[in-house]
Every structure is written in structure tokens, then in C-alpha cells.
Enzyme design. Structure first.
Site, PDB file in Angstrom:
ATOM      1  N   ASN A 223       0.801  -1.229   0.000  1.00  0.00           N
ATOM      2  CA  ASN A 223       0.000   0.000   0.000  1.00  0.00           C
ATOM      3  C   ASN A 223       0.831   1.276   0.000  1.00  0.00           C
ATOM      4  O   ASN A 223       0.472   2.258  -0.617  1.00  0.00           O
ATOM      5  CB  ASN A 223      -0.959   0.006   1.174  1.00  0.00           C
ATOM      6  CG  ASN A 223      -1.990  -1.120   1.092  1.00  0.00           C
ATOM      7  OD1 ASN A 223      -2.243  -1.818   2.049  1.00  0.00           O
ATOM      8  ND2 ASN A 223      -2.548  -1.330  -0.090  1.00  0.00           N
TER       9      ASN A 223
ATOM     10  N   LYS B 135      -0.763   5.249   8.556  1.00  0.00           N
ATOM     11  CA  LYS B 135      -2.106   4.744   8.220  1.00  0.00           C
ATOM     12  C   LYS B 135      -2.833   4.569   9.550  1.00  0.00           C
ATOM     13  O   LYS B 135      -2.460   3.735  10.373  1.00  0.00           O
ATOM     14  CB  LYS B 135      -1.956   3.417   7.485  1.00  0.00           C
ATOM     15  CG  LYS B 135      -3.218   2.905   6.838  1.00  0.00           C
ATOM     16  CD  LYS B 135      -2.982   1.461   6.372  1.00  0.00           C
ATOM     17  CE  LYS B 135      -3.343   1.275   4.927  1.00  0.00           C
ATOM     18  NZ  LYS B 135      -3.059  -0.119   4.500  1.00  0.00           N
TER      19      LYS B 135
HETATM   20 CA   LIG Z   1      -1.281  -4.020   2.239  1.00  0.00          CA
HETATM   21 CA   LIG Z   2      -0.367  -2.466   6.189  1.00  0.00          CA
END
Ligand SMILES: [Ca+2]
Ligand SMILES: [Ca+2]
Ligand SMILES: [Ca+2]
Ligand SMILES: [Ca+2]
Length: 513
Positions: free
Chosen positions: A244, A249
Site C-alpha cells: 500500500n 495509516k
Molecule cells: Ca497491504
Molecule cells: Ca499495512
């Protein structure tokens, strides 16, 4: 008086008798007694010999390990008697799990009240370290790299752990390259975990990941943390979209997110740059997020993206933050003040002393703190200096600067239009964090009335160290972590402030007992 001296000596002797010092060395042997002369050969042998208050010293060198090192709940320390597992002096123990079977973890902590310091953990078949059902542990000055899943993961109710001055980098999970983050307080993680002074870079998935499954309404705090270059492999190639590549995050549940899971995040003085995807990323989090004095630079999708409507009574607060060379995508519910993308600010390369990303991975300072570099620090004359709103955190000059790095110069000019001359300088304390005493240095350029004081983060005075008139010169003050009544204060972040006439300079220190 004699009696007092006697009592102190007695106490010291008692401590030495009570608490063991256990040694492990690459040329040791588990049939040895575990002394410095005759050390054990394995860390698990040393762990099995510990009691609360004991210290395991790991000598330098490379330990080739294929079995998971597990610290069981039964081997916990106590609040007053942590068990310490640390490198010996300045030696560098490398725990190399490269030959471990894929899917096996390096160090598994199921215990409470351990202090693990200055170990390097590489190549594990899964997480380099997992804290699993473990709380109130301190992980300090450790490095996690080239592990085959997340470098350091906290899950299964793990709460109130402090991760201080650690690095996690080049972790990657073949063949999918979908899950290896630098630091991950995720899945069923508990509340109250705290990261300070940590760096996470070049991990194939995310720098930090707070994705939830099985937990809700938990809180994680990050302060002075940097993350960059995630979403790629060590050689710089992109393994694909499952990697990602976000910096911070901030959690939430699965993409459908029918459970509306809340991972409250507080990020202070944090920096995200050059990530493949987003710098500061909501993901599916619908809990509260507070970003104060953060900096996002050159993240490919967005520097900040937090757009999904939060749960009722949850708030997104973003103040004194900087974005340069990347987009900001915030929902209209954001509570914002003095961010660089709001008027009247104009951000360009001239606002910064350096945009050299290579500086961020420089070696840490001797006490384990982040390297002192120019990268993303503000250049003199920038309109971002002293332009922020006060947030109860230390600042120099007339007000807080925008972004993660408070400059030492002020926007204040004298009548001739020059910057105010430097009248005094307050240095960073050392060691920092500290557990018994720390030293604060400062300089005065002329005879001055000064106050040197310690405050807690609520702004309450804890200790007055000096109130005096002092000549020009360099001064050194030692503080023993006690308040004005002589009481030992609790672990945490404190502010120390030098007041010279009407000018103040404030810095942060951390007591970690
Ligand atoms: Ca991922
Ligand atoms: Ca992750
Ligand atoms: Ca500017
Ligand atoms: Ca300032």
C-alpha cells in the site's frame, strides 16, 4: 547523619543482592552460570533465569537464531521492578533470524513490564518482534529490519507499551508483499501505546498501520516520528498495488467498514515524505484524529487524506501542520487552524533549510535520539516561523512555528530590521530519555536574570531548578527527576524552560523509569 549514610549503603547492597545481572555472549554456553566471565549462550536461557528487577546483558556480535524467542506472561516484571534485556555497554548484538522458517516470529513478548534496549532484530520469518497480550513494556533503541512481515507489531490487547527511539526498515513479506509494515499497532491491539522518536522507512506495505480487527475505541499516540519511502522493496522496486505504501495509516476496519471501528490517533511533530501513496492516511478510521505540528512532503497520492465522515462525537483536529509538494484532501468536518495550506501562507522550497531526503536515515545521536539534521527544518525568514497557534507545547520566539521542527530563531526584528541577536541558548538535555539524572546545558551572552524550570505537559510547574542572576557563560545543571517537594515524579514527557528577562526557550525531555 551517620545513620542516614549507613541506611543508604545498606539499601545499595540490598539492591545488588536482590537483582541478578545475567550475561549472554556469542561464545557463551547455557551450561555456564551466566556471569560476565562465564556467560550463557542463548537469550532464552537467560530469560528463564530472570526475576523482576534483573538485567540481562547481551554482548555484541551476531547471534544466528532459528527458534522464536518467547517471553511468557509468567516471566513478567512489576511496575517497580522491570526486567531489562539490553545490549552490554555500547556493544551491538544482532539477532539474525534469516535462516528461520517463513511464518515464524523473531521475539514474541507475552509479558508485562520488560525494558528491551539496543537490540537489532533482522530477518525473522514473520514479525521481527510482536507484543502479544503484553502491556507496560518499554522497547528502546531497537532496530527491526529485513524481517519477512511487520518489523514490530502490537496486538491482542497489548496496551500502554512505550516504543522509544526505534527504527524499522526494509521489512517485506514475500511472495505477496502485502502486509509488512514498519510498526503496526493493529488488529486486536489495546489502548495507550506510545511511540516516541521512531523512524520507519522502505517497508513494502506501510510505515505505521493501525488497521483494526477485533478491537474498537483504542488510542495510539505518536510523537517525533518519521516515515518515508514505504510501498517499495529495499532495491527501490514497486512490488505491486497490495504493497500500500502509506506513511501513517491511522486505522479503522476493513474497506466495507460496517463495524465503524475507531482507532483514535494523536500525532505530534510527525513527518511523512516520499511514500508511494499517502503521507497521513485515514484509511477507514472513524475515530478521532489529532495532528499537531506535522509535516507532509512529496507523498505521491496525497500528503494528507482524511475525508470519510467520522462517528458521532469524534473529531479531526489539524493545527500548525505543513504540506509541501503534495495534495491535502480533508473532509469539511476538519477542525483546522494555521496550517500551511490555509491563507495567508505560501510554501515553496525557500521555506526549508534542506529538502535532501537522504539526511533522514543518518545515524542516531549517542543517546539514541533522532539525528539533528536540516531536512524540512524552516529557513530563516520563512513565513511559517512563529505563525502557529499555541498548543501547550514548547516553542521558541513569539509563537510556535508550523510543521514538525521548531526553529531556534524568531520572527521578531529590532527597530533596525535585524533579527534579534541570540542572547541565550538552551541545549537538549542528555541523556534523554533518562531514568535517574539528566544534564541540562545552557549559555548566556550577558549578565541576566534567569529562571530554569520544569513543567508537566499540562503546564503545571514541577520544579524550579534555578532562579538567579548569572554572568555570561556556559552552565550545566543536573536534575534528579524530583519535584520541588523532593518527590520522585512519574515517567513521561516534561518541558524544561529557560526564561531570560522577557524571552523564553522551551524544550522537551522524557523520564522513562
Ligand atoms: Ca497491504
Ligand atoms: Ca499495512
Ligand atoms: Ca513561505
Ligand atoms: Ca517559533
Amino acid at each position: 547523619m551517620k545513620k542516614v549514610v549507613f541506611l543508604i549503603c545498606y539499601q545499595l547492597i540490598l539492591i545488588n543482592l536482590l537483582y541478578a545481572q545475567i550475561y549472554v555472549a556469542t561464545d557463551g554456553d547455557d551450561t555456564n552460570p551466566g556471569t560476565i566471565e562465564q556467560p550463557f549462550g542463548t537469550i532464552p536461557m537467560a530469560i528463564s533465569a530472570t526475576m523482576p528487577g534483573d538485567t540481562i546483558y547481551v554482548r555484541g556480535g551476531t547471534y544466528e537464531i532459528t527458534s522464536t524467542i518467547t517471553i511468557s506472561a509468567a516471566k513478567s516484571g512489576t511496575e517497580d521492578q522491570l526486567i531489562t534485556l539490553t545490549a552490554f555497554n555500547d556493544e551491538i548484538p544482532i539477532l539474525d533470524f534469516s535462516n528461520q522458517a517463513f511464518g515464524s516470529k523473531g521475539i514474541s513478548i507475552r509479558s508485562n513490564y520488560w525494558h528491551i534496549k539496543a537490540l537489532q532484530v533482522k530477518g525473522a520469518g514473520d514479525n521481527g518482534m510482536e507484543i502479544n497480550f503484553g502491556s507496560n513494556n518499554i522497547i528502546e533503541q531497537c532496530a527491526f529490519y529485513e524481517n519477512r512481515d511487520t518489523g514490530l507489531q502490537l496486538s491482542n490487547g497489548s496496551a500502554d507499551n512505550r516504543i522509544i527511539n526505534c527504527d524499522s526498515y526494509f521489512n517485506a513479506d514475500p511472495p505477496d508483499y502485502a502486509d509488512a509494515d514498519g510498526f503496526a499497532p493493529k488488529l486486536a491491539v489495546g489502548s495507550g501505546n506510545y511511540f516516541y522518536g521512531c523512524r520507519s522507512w522502505g517497508n513494502c506495505d506501510d510505515g505505521w498501520d493501525g488497521y483494526l480487527r477485533g478491537a474498537d475505541d483504542v488510542m495510539t499516540t505518536l510523537e517525533n516520528c518519521w516515515t518515508w519511502g514505504n510501498g517499495y522493496l529495499k532495491d527501490g522496486t514497486d512490488p505491486g498495488p497490495d504493497a500500500n505504501g502509506n506513511g501513517f495509516k491511522m486505522g479503522g476496519g476493513d474497506s466495507g467498514n460496517s463495524q465503524q471501528l475507531m482507532h483514535h490517533n494523536i500525532l505530534i511533530n510527525c513527518v511523512a515524505f516520499n511514500n508511494k501513496n499517502k503521507g497521513f492516511d485515514q484509511n477507514n478510521n472513524v475515530g478521532s484524529m489529532t495532528l499537531l505540528n506535522c509535516t507532509g512532503y512529496n507523498n505521491q497520492t496525497a500528503n494528507y487524506r482524511i475525508q470519510r465522515v467520522l462517528n458521532p462525537e469524534q473529531t479531526l483536529t489539524i493545527k500548525n501542520c505543513v504540506s509541501y509538494d503534495g495534495s491535502v484532501q480533508l473532509g469539511s468536518f476538519a477542525i483546522q487552524e494555521t496550517n500551511s495550506w490555509l491563507p495567508p501562507f505560501v510554501v515553496n522550497a525557500d521555506d526549508f533549510l534542506s529538502l535532501d531526503i537522504n539526511l533522514a536515515a543518518e545515524s542516531r545521536q549517542a543517546d539514541g535520539s533522532l539525528p539533528d539534521i536540516d531536512f524540512l527544518h524552516l529557513a530563516q525568514g520563512s513565513d511559517l516561523i512563529d505563525a502557529g497557534v499555541p498548543l501547550g507545547m514548547p516553542f521558541n520566539g513569539e509563537g510556535p512555528d508550523l510543521g514538525a521542527f521548531e526553529s531556534s530563531y524568531s520572527s521578531r526584528v529590532d527597530i533596525a530590521g535585524r533579527m534579534e541577536p541570540e542572547l541565550f541558548q538552551l541545549e537538549q538535555n542528555y541523556p534523554n530519555p533518562f531514568n535517574s539524572t539528566t544534564v541540562i546545558d545552557y549559555k548566556l551572552s550577558k549578565l541576566s536574570e534567569i529562571d530554569l524550570m520544569i513543567f508537566n505537559t499540562n503546564g503545571q510547574l514541577v520544579r524550579t531548578l534555578i532562579t538567579d542572576s548569572q554572568n555570561a557563560g556556559a552552565y550545566e545543571v543536573t536534575w534528579n527527576g524530583r519535584d520541588d517537594r523532593g518527590q520522585q515524579i512519574s515517567s513521561g514527557v516534561y518541558l524544561y524552560q529557560l526564561k531570560v528577562g522577557s524571552l523564553v526557550q522551551t524544550r522537551k525531555l522524557m523520564l522513562a523509569k
